[in-house]
Motif scaffolding. Structure first.
Motif, mmCIF file in Angstrom:
data_model
loop_
_atom_site.group_PDB
_atom_site.id
_atom_site.type_symbol
_atom_site.label_atom_id
_atom_site.label_comp_id
_atom_site.label_asym_id
_atom_site.label_seq_id
_atom_site.Cartn_x
_atom_site.Cartn_y
_atom_site.Cartn_z
ATOM 1 N N TYR A 185 0.836 -1.210 0.000
ATOM 2 C CA TYR A 185 0.000 0.000 0.000
ATOM 3 C C TYR A 185 0.868 1.256 0.000
ATOM 4 N N VAL A 198 2.439 1.828 -3.461
ATOM 5 C CA VAL A 198 1.452 2.351 -4.413
ATOM 6 C C VAL A 198 1.194 3.829 -4.151
ATOM 7 N N PHE A 244 -0.096 -0.194 -12.958
ATOM 8 C CA PHE A 244 -1.276 -0.090 -12.090
ATOM 9 C C PHE A 244 -2.478 -0.760 -12.746
ATOM 10 N N ILE A 265 -2.037 -4.635 -12.854
ATOM 11 C CA ILE A 265 -2.243 -5.271 -11.536
ATOM 12 C C ILE A 265 -3.734 -5.404 -11.233
ATOM 13 N N LEU A 266 -4.486 -4.326 -11.472
ATOM 14 C CA LEU A 266 -5.921 -4.368 -11.194
ATOM 15 C C LEU A 266 -6.640 -5.348 -12.115
ATOM 16 N N ILE A 306 -6.555 -7.783 -1.328
ATOM 17 C CA ILE A 306 -6.371 -6.899 -2.482
ATOM 18 C C ILE A 306 -6.792 -5.474 -2.136
ATOM 19 N N ARG A 326 -4.047 -3.817 -0.217
ATOM 20 C CA ARG A 326 -2.838 -3.545 -1.006
ATOM 21 C C ARG A 326 -3.056 -2.480 -2.079
ATOM 22 N N TYR A 327 -4.138 -2.616 -2.849
ATOM 23 C CA TYR A 327 -4.325 -1.762 -4.023
ATOM 24 C C TYR A 327 -5.616 -0.950 -3.985
ATOM 25 N N LEU A 333 -6.265 2.583 -5.396
ATOM 26 C CA LEU A 333 -6.408 2.836 -6.835
ATOM 27 C C LEU A 333 -7.838 2.672 -7.341
#
Length: 268
Positions: free
Chosen positions: A112, A115, A179, A182-183, A195, A198-199, A202
């Motif tokens: 996190y 990012v 980015f 990854i998504l 998830i 972590r992301y 976004l």
């Protein structure tokens, strides 16, 4: 609740990033107190020269090449610092016999942080890389617009141009692509807690069908910066920036990509 606050902060940060970067590029003549506020807001982009005094460039003899090298290395340095902190925390955790769940949460927070920091560094890094390719002709000699003490198209400039070309692929286009990749790779898992931890920065504020919209936001910043950097200094440049913003505004007004009504209003 947390994701709602996070999304509002991200919207505000994105607008402040655009305002500070475009104000410096467009050379808009604001009153002194407004300029002071904008200078201080440069910390939003993790701009080291906004965090200190801008006179530091002159006092220690820093030119644009030195600034550019700093931005080449900024993201790797940040990644290394966060990585070292992560492994040091693991060492201390093993010393105090922390449970396994602690390491899982720590890894989530580590990703996190990466990012978030890359997101914050992206606009300023992109701006400085693109500025290298903007030159002005003065008395039959081409000079770098961002630093008139530097000549364009000589051997030193050619070296930096080659390096910057590589970083355009790695940073300018590579970061939004990574980015997005990854998504997309985790598309079926976007509602899993791991998830999200972590992301989630976004995508969590967006509707499910707009999971990709942060890539659009980053692309908008890139197009705005490229437009105002490379176009000639004239009212046309400001008009084009306004048109880009207007079409973006029309798009988000029609589609309303965010979950919360208040977030959509704030984004507009």
């Amino acid at each position: 609740f947390k994701s709602g606050i996070q999304q509002k902060l991200k919207i505000i940060i994105s607008y402040l990033q655009v305002i500070t970067l475009l104000s410096s590029i467009l050379n808009i003549k604001y009153p002194d107190f407004v300029n002071n506020i904008i200078d201080k807001l440069g910390t939003i982009n993790l701009d080291i020269f906004s965090m200190t005094q801008r006179d530091i460039k002159c006092s220690i003899g820093i030119n644009f090449y030195d600034t550019l090298k700093l931005y080449y290395l900024a993201i790797p340095i940040v990644i290394c610092i966060v990585l070292v902190s992560y492994y040091l925390t693991i060492l201390f955790a093993k010393r105090y016999n922390k449970p396994r769940i602690f390491y899982s949460k720590l890894k989530n927070r580590f990703i996190y942080c990466l990012v978030l920091l890359v997101f914050l560094l992206y606009p300023a890094t992109t701006e400085n890389i693109l500025k290298l390719f903007k030159c002005s002709e003065i008395d039959d000699t081409w000079y770098l617009t961002a630093d008139l003490s530097i000549k364009c198209f000589d051997s030193k400039w050619n070296i930096y141009a080659g390096i910057s070309g590589c970083f355009i692929i790695i940073y300018v286009f590579g970061i939004p692509y990574i980015f997005h990749w990854i998504l997309k790779k985790n598309l079926k898992k976007l509602h899993h807690k791991r998830i999200e931890y972590r992301y989630g920065f976004l995508y969590m504020g967006y509707k499910d069908e707009f999971w990709w919209f942060e890539t659009v936001e980053m692309t908008k910043k890139l197009i705005l910066m490229a437009s105002v950097i490379y176009l000639q200094e004239s009212p046309t440049r400001i008009m084009i920036a306004m048109l880009i913003s207007f079409f973006y505004l029309m798009y988000i007004t029609y589609h309303l990509p965010l979950h919360e009504t208040h977030d959509n209003i704030l984004n507009i």
